[in-house]
Design a protein around this motif. Structure first.
Motif: not given
Length: 500
Positions: A387-405, A181-186
């Motif tokens: 933050s967790s609710l927003d992630a869940y609404n987008v990808a359920g339990y499959g929100y990962n680093a690729d999704t975040a990017k 997740a670090v690269a996306t945060i930067v």
């Protein structure tokens, strides 16, 4: 003496706005409000971002670029040197990051070369101003990111003692996921530093370039740490800080390549300054960028620790509860769109017992009482839930680093959010598993009045049914995501196996 018409035109010209401290432009008004003879370029001081597109500056720059390839190729400074030579008669305007304080200065008042450009003066000035301020951005972001790196190195070995109590030490190796997740945060921090205000469609291309360039710069550095192992006592903050600091070397490269007319991360300087993104830019707000970066790094680290334990978000009933499904802990609640959501940790019994305590109870997650204060002041329980609710609404339990990017890039490119301004509350910084129990209000579940419980040693929730969305598979997926596979506690009083 000037003709009367000329004097009238000067008197009616707009007042001059203050310019950033990094510029060295002579003042062009007298105490009587009459313009000093700075030349025609002074008419365009105090410009606005919208003017970039209004006067088709992007198209003008493309035409100039295509028509002056030889000039760019022959100048050691590449694009910036060639443009400085053409626009101001200064072939040494390199705008490189080489320790010089003056190689990108603008001294435009009474510049005969610029003021003789006729109809090209406006667009020429807009380009000069944007390039100058882009250079200022790169200098400022280096300082902000260095501070953020120091801020991230907060906890030394207290990461474990504060936010981790699980009995399975091996599960801490999952902290390696924090690196992804670090690269996306930067990248988010870099975009936020350049476009701190609300994003608009006009500057979205520039924002995308800023994030993409930073993401690429950091990814190569992250790759050098893929073999780092995390133990409970690892200095996680220090490692993340080192990665951010090391990535600064690539930002220097980015500045120099862009100023030279080369592409960096598949975009040249025309994309970085597109839409007039840097026309009104006043410099990096180092404190804001440092806070956003540090809070996101801390949030990501806490999230990875929590994801190895029985930490979850549960809710979906009415704010204030009283719907026959129990009541959650009021010290850890967020009310959104009329629904209440709670943050939980299932504390397993830590002593031998033959009483009901053997099943454990629900409590505040480890370290949650440290959030929102002192070194963790920028991360709150509310941030975790939102933050967790927003992630869940987008990808359920499959929100990962690729999704975040991809989501962060989409937010910036399409201007529907500015992730940096949200800090640790931004979608996907936390991905704590969510269970929506709203359907249980009208369901006939055994002991459903105990689905939600406040924190406490005597609080033992009972989940006899498909409590998550009224769906058996969703409930199974939640149980697995919350590390409760094979865990009997929430169903130990059920007359029938609830199916999870």
């Amino acid at each position: 003496m000037l003709p009367t018409i000329a004097l009238a035109a000067l008197a009616l010209a707009p007042a001059v706005q203050a310019v950033p401290h990094h510029k060295r432009i002579e003042p062009i008004t007298s105490p009587h409000g009459v313009y000093k003879r700075c030349g025609a370029v002074s008419r365009y001081y105090g410009q606005h971002t919208a003017d970039w597109d209004t006067y088709q500056t992007g198209d003008w720059l493309n035409n100039w670029w295509n028509s002056h390839s030889s000039l760019m190729g022959n100048n050691t400074g590449g694009f910036s040197g060639a443009f400085g030579q053409w626009a101001m008669g200064n072939p040494d305007w390199s705008c490189r990051d080489d320790g010089s304080d003056s190689d990108c200065d603008l001294s435009l008042c009474d510049n005969r070369v610029l003021n003789n450009r006729g109809q090209d003066i406006r667009n020429t000035y807009y380009i000069l101003e944007s390039v100058n301020r882009l250079h200022t951005y790169f200098i400022g972001i280096g300082e902000a990111f260095t501070t953020a790196a120091l801020g991230a190195a907060l906890s030394k070995d207290s990461w474990a003692t504060t936010f981790y109590t699980d009995k399975d030490d091996k599960s801490v190796t999952a902290l390696k996921e924090a690196l992804n997740a670090v690269a996306t945060i930067v990248g988010i921090g870099a975009s936020f530093a350049g476009l701190a205000g609300p994003l608009t469609g006009a500057v979205a291309g520039a924002g995308s370039a800023l994030m993409g360039g930073a993401n690429g710069a950091t990814s190569s550095i992250v790759g050098q740490h893929t073999d780092d192992s995390f133990q409970k006592s690892a200095d996680l903050g220090g490692l993340l800080g080192t990665i951010v600091t090391d990535s600064l070397k690539s930002f220097t490269t980015a500045n120099n390549q862009l100023m030279g007319g080369q592409s960096y991360s598949n975009a040249d300087i025309r994309t970085y300054i597109s839409g007039g993104a840097f026309l009104e830019y006043e410099g990096v707000d180092k404190n804001a960028v440092t806070d956003a970066m540090t809070n996101m790094l801390i949030g990501t680290s806490v999230n990875q620790l929590y994801r190895t334990q029985k930490v979850f978000v549960m809710g979906g009933g009415a704010c204030g509860d009283n719907q026959g499904i129990g009541s959650g802990p009021q010290e850890a609640v967020v009310c959104r769109d009329g629904k209440a959501w709670y943050l939980y940790y299932w504390q397993e019994n830590d002593v031998i017992s033959t009483t009901s305590h053997q099943w454990g109870w629900v409590a505040s997650p480890p370290g949650a009482d440290s959030l929102g204060q002192s070194e963790y002041s920028g991360v709150t329980v509310e941030d975790i839930i939102n933050s967790s609710l927003d992630a869940y609404n987008v990808a359920g339990y499959g929100y990962n680093a690729d999704t975040a990017k991809s989501r962060a890039e989409d937010a910036i490119t399409n201007a529907w959010a500015n992730p940096g301004s949200e800090g640790a509350a931004w979608e996907g910084i936390f991905t704590i598993p969510v269970c929506d129990i709203g359907a249980a209000v009208d369901a006939d579940y055994q002991d459903k009045e105990y689905i939600l419980q406040p924190y406490g040693h005597d609080s033992r929730p009972v989940w006899c049914g498909a409590i998550c969305g009224g769906d058996a598979q969703k409930t199974k997926d939640f149980i697995s995501a919350a590390n409760m596979d094979g865990f009997e506690s929430p169903k130990h009083l059920c007359d029938q196996d609830p199916g999870y």
